[in-house]
Design a protein around this motif. Structure first.
Motif, PDB file in Angstrom:
ATOM      1  N   THR A   1      73.205  43.386 -42.555  1.00 38.07           N
ATOM      2  CA  THR A   1      72.759  42.069 -43.366  1.00 38.07           C
ATOM      3  C   THR A   1      73.970  41.221 -43.256  1.00 38.07           C
ATOM      4  O   THR A   1      73.755  40.065 -43.307  1.00 38.07           O
ATOM      5  CB  THR A   1      72.747  42.798 -44.986  1.00 38.07           C
ATOM      6  N   VAL A   2      75.241  41.698 -43.226  1.00 38.51           N
ATOM      7  CA  VAL A   2      76.409  40.777 -43.015  1.00 38.51           C
ATOM      8  C   VAL A   2      76.041  39.873 -41.852  1.00 38.51           C
ATOM      9  O   VAL A   2      76.477  38.676 -41.544  1.00 38.51           O
ATOM     10  CB  VAL A   2      77.829  41.410 -43.068  1.00 38.51           C
ATOM     11  N   LYS A   3      76.174  40.573 -40.531  1.00 43.14           N
ATOM     12  CA  LYS A   3      75.491  40.085 -39.457  1.00 43.14           C
ATOM     13  C   LYS A   3      74.471  39.179 -39.355  1.00 43.14           C
ATOM     14  O   LYS A   3      74.691  37.908 -38.852  1.00 43.14           O
ATOM     15  CB  LYS A   3      75.095  40.989 -38.458  1.00 43.14           C
ATOM     16  N   ASN A   4      73.533  39.218 -40.028  1.00 42.06           N
ATOM     17  CA  ASN A   4      72.299  38.196 -40.191  1.00 42.06           C
ATOM     18  C   ASN A   4      72.807  37.123 -40.873  1.00 42.06           C
ATOM     19  O   ASN A   4      72.579  35.932 -40.512  1.00 42.06           O
ATOM     20  CB  ASN A   4      70.985  38.937 -41.009  1.00 42.06           C
ATOM     21  N   ILE A   5      73.710  37.336 -42.009  1.00 42.85           N
ATOM     22  CA  ILE A   5      73.983  35.934 -42.731  1.00 42.85           C
ATOM     23  C   ILE A   5      75.047  35.347 -41.659  1.00 42.85           C
ATOM     24  O   ILE A   5      74.918  34.026 -41.659  1.00 42.85           O
ATOM     25  CB  ILE A   5      75.254  36.436 -44.045  1.00 42.85           C
ATOM     26  N   GLU A   6      75.909  35.726 -40.927  1.00 48.49           N
ATOM     27  CA  GLU A   6      76.684  35.169 -40.050  1.00 48.49           C
ATOM     28  C   GLU A   6      75.940  34.581 -38.989  1.00 48.49           C
ATOM     29  O   GLU A   6      76.319  33.384 -38.623  1.00 48.49           O
ATOM     30  CB  GLU A   6      77.647  36.093 -38.933  1.00 48.49           C
ATOM     31  N   GLN A   7      74.680  34.820 -38.542  1.00 45.27           N
ATOM     32  CA  GLN A   7      73.512  34.226 -37.628  1.00 45.27           C
ATOM     33  C   GLN A   7      73.255  32.966 -38.276  1.00 45.27           C
ATOM     34  O   GLN A   7      72.957  31.965 -37.808  1.00 45.27           O
ATOM     35  CB  GLN A   7      72.914  35.308 -37.069  1.00 45.27           C
ATOM     36  N   LEU A   8      72.766  33.255 -39.424  1.00 43.67           N
ATOM     37  CA  LEU A   8      72.335  31.974 -40.133  1.00 43.67           C
ATOM     38  C   LEU A   8      73.364  30.920 -40.110  1.00 43.67           C
ATOM     39  O   LEU A   8      72.767  29.749 -40.069  1.00 43.67           O
ATOM     40  CB  LEU A   8      71.758  32.434 -41.439  1.00 43.67           C
ATOM     41  N   MET A   9      74.530  31.210 -40.612  1.00 46.26           N
ATOM     42  CA  MET A   9      75.469  30.061 -40.834  1.00 46.26           C
ATOM     43  C   MET A   9      75.700  29.482 -39.353  1.00 46.26           C
ATOM     44  O   MET A   9      75.969  28.146 -39.349  1.00 46.26           O
ATOM     45  CB  MET A   9      76.882  30.834 -41.207  1.00 46.26           C
ATOM     46  N   VAL A  10      75.526  30.298 -38.273  1.00 42.96           N
ATOM     47  CA  VAL A  10      75.882  29.818 -36.992  1.00 42.96           C
ATOM     48  C   VAL A  10      74.613  28.558 -36.683  1.00 42.96           C
ATOM     49  O   VAL A  10      74.960  27.510 -36.240  1.00 42.96           O
ATOM     50  CB  VAL A  10      75.500  30.655 -35.665  1.00 42.96           C
ATOM     51  N   VAL A  11      73.431  28.992 -37.273  1.00 47.31           N
ATOM     52  CA  VAL A  11      72.393  27.856 -37.108  1.00 47.31           C
ATOM     53  C   VAL A  11      72.586  26.585 -38.047  1.00 47.31           C
ATOM     54  O   VAL A  11      72.338  25.472 -37.620  1.00 47.31           O
ATOM     55  CB  VAL A  11      71.058  28.512 -37.478  1.00 47.31           C
ATOM     56  N   VAL A  12      72.849  27.037 -39.106  1.00 44.07           N
ATOM     57  CA  VAL A  12      73.180  25.814 -40.108  1.00 44.07           C
ATOM     58  C   VAL A  12      74.279  24.919 -39.631  1.00 44.07           C
ATOM     59  O   VAL A  12      74.125  23.674 -39.762  1.00 44.07           O
ATOM     60  CB  VAL A  12      73.621  26.601 -41.505  1.00 44.07           C
ATOM     61  N   ASN A  13      75.486  25.516 -38.965  1.00 50.68           N
ATOM     62  CA  ASN A  13      76.403  24.827 -38.405  1.00 50.68           C
ATOM     63  C   ASN A  13      76.210  24.142 -37.139  1.00 50.68           C
ATOM     64  O   ASN A  13      76.924  23.070 -36.549  1.00 50.68           O
ATOM     65  CB  ASN A  13      77.883  25.688 -38.280  1.00 50.68           C
ATOM     66  N   SER A  14      75.084  24.665 -36.616  1.00 52.85           N
ATOM     67  CA  SER A  14      74.799  24.106 -35.132  1.00 52.85           C
ATOM     68  C   SER A  14      74.236  22.513 -35.290  1.00 52.85           C
ATOM     69  O   SER A  14      74.646  22.096 -34.081  1.00 52.85           O
ATOM     70  CB  SER A  14      73.668  25.014 -34.737  1.00 52.85           C
ATOM     71  N   PHE A  15      73.823  22.282 -36.439  1.00 55.36           N
ATOM     72  CA  PHE A  15      73.422  20.805 -36.315  1.00 55.36           C
ATOM     73  C   PHE A  15      74.593  19.810 -36.444  1.00 55.36           C
ATOM     74  O   PHE A  15      74.593  18.554 -36.364  1.00 55.36           O
ATOM     75  CB  PHE A  15      72.636  20.621 -37.700  1.00 55.36           C
ATOM     76  N   ARG A  16      75.762  20.469 -36.454  1.00 55.46           N
ATOM     77  CA  ARG A  16      76.976  19.439 -36.234  1.00 55.46           C
ATOM     78  C   ARG A  16      77.562  19.574 -35.044  1.00 55.46           C
ATOM     79  O   ARG A  16      78.729  19.070 -34.797  1.00 55.46           O
ATOM     80  CB  ARG A  16      78.076  19.754 -37.510  1.00 55.46           C
TER      81      ARG A  16
END
Length: 224
Positions: A152-167
């Protein structure tokens, strides 16, 4: 001497689940913080993009109204710059609407993660309080739950990668790939958790005495 040795072994057996429980509490706090962070970031970005959509739609209406007032002869005299400007508005409008779709999908995944954590909390609380399980069995269950929480932690980390990818620089295809992969893993993790919880519940039911105790187990674990 034997009595002291027996008590020492018992404390060790009981201590292992306690250590696992403490580790799970720490990881659980991390997951909750991560989910909140993702949802907050998504909410903020969705609001920003929605405001941008509204602004672009208003600008589009202004252009359309201006065009509707032009005579045919004046329309034919548009400069290439004006044509490009009108085209850019549509392209930008499509872009921000796509970003909103991305963020909504990410938020949906985050909501699934939150449900997973809630289900874990409910199941782990019941398992730890079920006297039909031995300390070593609870220790094993704790290890399995820790593994699930780690995913679950790994999934959250991947989601943050996508969120931050717009920058940063990332293609739409790559974003969709990550979102789709995370969504599938979350669904699989959730199903695995439910299956594992059901296995534990059935084991407890098998060990329960007939009659009232079995009914109590069914009520506790939601078995039919």
């Amino acid at each position: 001497m034997r009595r002291i040795l027996f008590i020492s072994m018992l404390m060790i057996c009981v201590g292992f689940p306690a250590q696992k429980a403490n580790a799970q509490i720490v990881i659980l706090d991390i997951i909750k913080a991560g989910i909140k962070k993702v949802i907050k970031a998504v909410d903020l970005q969705v609001q920003r993009q929605q405001n941008k959509v509204i602004w672009l739609q208003n600008a589009q209406k202004v252009l359309e109204n201006a065009l509707s007032k032009l005579k045919l002869t004046e329309i034919s005299e548009w400069t290439e710059k004006q044509r490009n400007q009108y085209k850019i508005y549509f392209q930008e409008l499509h872009k921000v609407k796509s970003l909103i779709t991305y963020y909504k999908r990410i938020k949906d995944i985050s909501a699934k993660e939150a449900r997973l954590v809630h289900e874990y909390q409910r199941a782990w609380r019941m398992v730890r309080g079920d006297k039909r399980f031995t300390p070593r069995e609870i220790e094993y269950m704790g290890k399995v739950y820790l593994g699930m929480l780690d995913e679950t932690v790994k999934n959250i980390e991947q989601l943050m990668v996508v969120v931050n990818s717009f920058r940063t620089q990332m293609t739409d295809a790559k974003r969709l790939e990550i979102i789709h992969a995370v969504s599938e893993r979350v669904d699989q993790n959730y199903n695995d958790l439910l299956d594992f919880n059901r296995e534990n519940a059935l084991l407890s039911l098998q060990r329960a005495r007939a009659g009232a105790e079995q009914e109590e187990v069914k009520q506790l674990y939601g078995l039919k």
